[in-house]
Enzyme design. Structure first.
Site, mmCIF file in Angstrom:
data_model
loop_
_atom_site.group_PDB
_atom_site.id
_atom_site.type_symbol
_atom_site.label_atom_id
_atom_site.label_comp_id
_atom_site.label_asym_id
_atom_site.label_seq_id
_atom_site.Cartn_x
_atom_site.Cartn_y
_atom_site.Cartn_z
ATOM 1 N N THR A 89 0.780 -1.244 0.096
ATOM 2 C CA THR A 89 0.060 0.040 -0.061
ATOM 3 C C THR A 89 0.725 1.420 0.033
ATOM 4 O OG1 THR A 89 0.086 0.335 2.252
ATOM 5 C CG2 THR A 89 -1.729 -1.206 1.473
ATOM 6 N N ALA A 127 1.087 -6.552 9.081
ATOM 7 C CA ALA A 127 0.216 -6.108 8.136
ATOM 8 C C ALA A 127 -1.135 -5.365 8.626
ATOM 9 C CB ALA A 127 -0.145 -6.939 6.860
ATOM 10 N N THR A 176 -1.765 -3.161 19.221
ATOM 11 C CA THR A 176 -1.313 -1.750 19.891
ATOM 12 C C THR A 176 -1.786 -1.606 20.989
ATOM 13 O OG1 THR A 176 -1.879 0.573 19.566
ATOM 14 C CG2 THR A 176 -3.132 -0.944 18.455
ATOM 15 N N ASP A 177 -1.341 -0.624 22.041
ATOM 16 C CA ASP A 177 -1.936 -0.201 23.331
ATOM 17 C C ASP A 177 -3.211 0.525 22.971
ATOM 18 O OD1 ASP A 177 -0.738 2.190 22.415
ATOM 19 O OD2 ASP A 177 0.315 2.567 24.214
ATOM 20 N N GLU A 178 -3.377 1.201 21.852
ATOM 21 C CA GLU A 178 -4.732 1.992 21.593
ATOM 22 C C GLU A 178 -6.025 1.385 21.793
ATOM 23 O OE1 GLU A 178 -4.448 4.912 18.450
ATOM 24 O OE2 GLU A 178 -2.355 4.824 18.327
ATOM 25 N N TYR A 181 -9.308 3.159 13.827
ATOM 26 C CA TYR A 181 -8.170 2.148 13.679
ATOM 27 C C TYR A 181 -8.169 1.518 15.169
ATOM 28 C CZ TYR A 181 -3.379 0.989 14.886
ATOM 29 O OH TYR A 181 -2.071 0.419 15.294
ATOM 30 N N SER A 182 -8.167 1.798 16.221
ATOM 31 C CA SER A 182 -7.993 1.072 17.337
ATOM 32 C C SER A 182 -9.475 0.037 17.595
ATOM 33 C CB SER A 182 -8.038 2.093 18.685
ATOM 34 O OG SER A 182 -9.075 2.846 18.830
ATOM 35 N N ALA A 183 -10.417 0.653 17.010
ATOM 36 C CA ALA A 183 -11.480 -0.460 17.128
ATOM 37 C C ALA A 183 -11.216 -1.561 16.210
ATOM 38 C CB ALA A 183 -12.886 0.220 16.588
ATOM 39 N N LYS A 221 -8.260 -2.918 15.427
ATOM 40 C CA LYS A 221 -7.322 -3.516 15.791
ATOM 41 C C LYS A 221 -7.800 -4.556 17.340
ATOM 42 C CE LYS A 221 -3.152 -3.650 15.078
ATOM 43 N NZ LYS A 221 -2.481 -4.511 14.068
ATOM 44 N N ARG A 258 1.921 9.984 25.349
ATOM 45 C CA ARG A 258 1.891 8.686 24.500
ATOM 46 C C ARG A 258 3.437 7.930 25.315
ATOM 47 N NH1 ARG A 258 -2.224 9.928 23.542
ATOM 48 N NH2 ARG A 258 -3.264 10.137 21.679
ATOM 49 N N ASP A 310 -7.611 19.965 17.198
ATOM 50 C CA ASP A 310 -7.582 18.871 17.849
ATOM 51 C C ASP A 310 -8.075 17.803 16.981
ATOM 52 O OD1 ASP A 310 -6.328 17.037 19.282
ATOM 53 O OD2 ASP A 310 -7.408 17.552 21.007
ATOM 54 N N ARG A 311 -7.462 16.567 17.002
ATOM 55 C CA ARG A 311 -7.999 15.236 16.014
ATOM 56 C C ARG A 311 -9.307 15.039 16.818
ATOM 57 N NH1 ARG A 311 -3.863 10.482 17.115
ATOM 58 N NH2 ARG A 311 -3.406 10.697 14.851
ATOM 59 N N HIS A 340 -9.638 12.618 20.103
ATOM 60 C CA HIS A 340 -8.248 12.407 20.521
ATOM 61 C C HIS A 340 -8.006 11.622 21.977
ATOM 62 C CE1 HIS A 340 -3.922 14.177 19.591
ATOM 63 N NE2 HIS A 340 -3.885 12.859 19.681
HETATM 64 N N1 LIG Z 1 3.505 2.383 14.472
HETATM 65 C C1 LIG Z 1 3.190 2.095 15.759
HETATM 66 O O1 LIG Z 1 3.682 3.053 16.606
HETATM 67 C C2 LIG Z 1 2.490 0.947 16.344
HETATM 68 C C3 LIG Z 1 2.472 0.683 17.794
HETATM 69 C C4 LIG Z 1 1.964 -0.627 17.967
HETATM 70 C C5 LIG Z 1 1.455 -1.408 17.204
HETATM 71 N N2 LIG Z 1 1.541 -1.171 15.830
HETATM 72 C C6 LIG Z 1 1.187 -2.115 14.982
HETATM 73 O O2 LIG Z 1 2.107 -2.726 14.207
HETATM 74 C C7 LIG Z 1 1.902 -3.032 12.873
HETATM 75 C C8 LIG Z 1 2.925 -2.446 11.916
HETATM 76 O O3 LIG Z 1 2.829 -1.199 12.169
HETATM 77 P P1 LIG Z 1 3.668 0.043 11.267
HETATM 78 O O4 LIG Z 1 3.595 1.305 11.932
HETATM 79 O O5 LIG Z 1 4.794 -0.538 10.614
HETATM 80 O O6 LIG Z 1 2.479 0.058 9.996
HETATM 81 P P2 LIG Z 1 2.995 0.591 8.310
HETATM 82 O O7 LIG Z 1 1.565 1.276 8.068
HETATM 83 O O8 LIG Z 1 4.221 1.339 8.307
HETATM 84 O O9 LIG Z 1 3.169 -0.619 7.609
HETATM 85 C C9 LIG Z 1 1.950 -1.490 7.292
HETATM 86 C C10 LIG Z 1 2.455 -2.495 6.275
HETATM 87 O O10 LIG Z 1 1.378 -3.403 5.874
HETATM 88 C C11 LIG Z 1 1.137 -3.432 4.807
HETATM 89 N N3 LIG Z 1 -0.266 -3.843 4.088
HETATM 90 C C12 LIG Z 1 -1.354 -2.930 4.420
HETATM 91 N N4 LIG Z 1 -2.603 -3.675 4.137
HETATM 92 C C13 LIG Z 1 -2.090 -4.599 3.568
HETATM 93 C C14 LIG Z 1 -2.565 -6.102 3.065
HETATM 94 N N5 LIG Z 1 -4.171 -5.841 2.954
HETATM 95 N N6 LIG Z 1 -1.986 -6.874 2.759
HETATM 96 C C15 LIG Z 1 -0.864 -6.832 2.842
HETATM 97 N N7 LIG Z 1 -0.002 -6.145 3.336
HETATM 98 C C16 LIG Z 1 -0.947 -4.791 3.957
HETATM 99 C C17 LIG Z 1 1.635 -2.192 3.946
HETATM 100 O O11 LIG Z 1 1.893 -2.289 2.500
HETATM 101 C C18 LIG Z 1 2.764 -1.787 4.825
HETATM 102 O O12 LIG Z 1 4.023 -2.301 4.400
HETATM 103 C C19 LIG Z 1 0.385 -2.636 12.894
HETATM 104 O O13 LIG Z 1 -0.159 -3.925 13.024
HETATM 105 C C20 LIG Z 1 0.115 -1.611 13.989
HETATM 106 O O14 LIG Z 1 -1.244 -1.727 14.213
HETATM 107 C C21 LIG Z 1 2.255 0.090 15.338
#
Ligand SMILES: NC(=O)c1ccc[n+]([C@@H]2O[C@H](COP(=O)([O-])OP(=O)(O)OC[C@H]3O[C@@H](n4cnc5c(N)ncnc54)[C@H](O)[C@@H]3O)[C@@H](O)[C@H]2O)c1
Length: 349
Positions: free
Chosen positions: A34, A79, A131-133, A157-159, A161, A221, A287-288, A291
């Site tokens: 994506t 992903a 995520t912690d969210e 998003y958090s819902a 997840k 955060r 604000d978002r 938030h």
């Molecule tokens: N970024 C943070 O601070 C954070 C914190 C806690 C948990 N997370 C979790 O960690 C994971 C990774 O987060 P990130 O920040 O690296 O995300 P990101 O958005 O940088 O990367 C997501 C990746 O998933 C791929 N992707 C999206 N939809 C897809 C699909 N349908 N099929 C195959 N690939 C797909 C995208 O191409 C991308 O490479 C997520 O599950 C997120 O919820 C993130």
């Protein structure tokens, strides 16, 4: 051989790099690329150890074929659609990938796992990165989130997840699939897409643009350097108890405003601003909606049971991150201009 989903994104690519450096198993990286997936995030990773499959996790039959072909020992599932602001503007893709995509992976994994010999069944793991969210928002004096905190997601998003976490839990309890879930706080570090707070501020400051801070800047955060998260995921993968969840956090509670000031301070030291100070670029914006005010993680379970603790402090991790973005101006420019998407287009689906 293990599967990594979303390994071309921020945390996934850091995990692939970390895994290639510290583990023997080969990886198949399942990512449909994506806007958040960037092939440049994977540059320099040993091709013998890592292979990209441009596959959508919602395509269950394609995922089943990958299981049949590669017979992995584990799947580490990153992903997702991950940006809260995008989930407010367009929640559909979040439900599709985060809920239905995780569901299709679970179905494919269960079918594969049921066909394994008992010894391999015992070793197989489905590790879901969350995520912690999902826990919602804390008041200033509330104790941090533990693994038993009730789920109370507030954004699409958090819902989404939270829904995926529940499906993972159900696949363990109902079918016995050996699942593990990690709920981590905010990550920062190299290769993070510059829509997220820390890389956005570094990028804007370096380009002399305003530094937009939501509301009063007092949303808190808990920040964790991405490599510390990758080490936690590996610990859980190798030593976690199937069916369990592990909270992961940096014990670094900071308000958004403090984070932005810290970035400005590091930048002033490494590359003094040519004109007015970097912090004079701070601009408050509306604000978002909805938030969350504060997130904080109690990571004592993973500390006590799996002997994990973060290596980086916020100060050391932030300095490394600012230095990385300064040294990778080409990567940043390609992302900001959209040029990185030309390389994506050349990879066959
Ligand atoms: N970024 C943070 O601070 C954070 C914190 C806690 C948990 N997370 C979790 O960690 C994971 C990774 O987060 P990130 O920040 O690296 O995300 P990101 O958005 O940088 O990367 C997501 C990746 O998933 C791929 N992707 C999206 N939809 C897809 C699909 N349908 N099929 C195959 N690939 C797909 C995208 O191409 C991308 O490479 C997520 O599950 C997120 O919820 C993130």
């Amino acid at each position: 051989m293990i599967f990594v989903t979303g390994g071309a994104g921020f945390i996934g690519s850091n995990f692939v790099r970390h895994h290639a450096a510290h583990e023997k198993a080969r990886m198949v990286n399942i990512d449909c690329l994506t806007y958040a997936g960037n092939l440049a995030n994977l540059s320099g990773i040993d091709g013998e150890r890592h292979e990209l499959s441009r596959t959508d996790i919602c395509d269950q039959s394609a995922i089943e074929c990958l299981f049949e072909e590669h017979e992995p020992e584990a799947i580490v599932h990153f992903a997702a659609e991950s940006h809260v602001d995008r989930s407010i503007l367009g929640p559909d893709e979040f439900i599709r990938t985060n809920v239905l995509g995780t569901f299709s992976l679970l179905k494919a994994a269960l079918g594969y796992w049921r066909g394994l010999a008992p010894e391999r069944q015992k070793r197989f793991r489905f590790l879901h990165v969350s995520t912690d969210e999902v826990y919602g928002s804390l008041g200033p004096k509330d104790p941090p989130f533990s693994e038993s905190t009730a789920y109370a997601p507030n954004s699409p998003y958090s819902a989404s997840k939270a829904a995926s976490d529940h499906l993972v839990r159900a696949y363990h309890h109902t079918y016995g699939l050996p699942t593990l879930t990690t709920n981590c706080s905010n990550n920062y570090g190299p290769y993070q897409f510059p829509e997220k707070l820390i890389p956005l501020m570094i990028s804007n400051a370096l380009n002399g643009k305003p530094l937009p801070v939501y509301g009063d800047g007092q949303n808190v955060r808990d920040w964790l350097y991405v490599e510390d998260h990758c080490r936690a995921v590996l610990k859980v993968l190798h030593n976690g108890t199937p069916g369990e969840c592990y909270n992961v956090g940096g014990n670094n509670e900071k308000s958004n405003l403090d984070v932005v000031h810290a970035i400005c301070d590091v930048l002033e030291e490494l590359q003094p601003s040519p004109g007015k100070s970097y912090s004079s670029l701070i601009t408050y914006v509306a604000d978002r909606p909805g938030h969350d005010r504060r997130y904080a993680i109690d990571a004592s379970r993973i500390g006590q049971e799996l002997a994990w603790s973060p290596v980086e402090t916020f100060e050391t991790g932030l300095r490394k991150t600012v230095q990385w973005y300064m040294a990778h101006s080409d990567w940043l420019a390609d992302v900001l201009s959209g040029a990185y998407r030309h390389a994506q287009a050349s990879v066959n689906a």
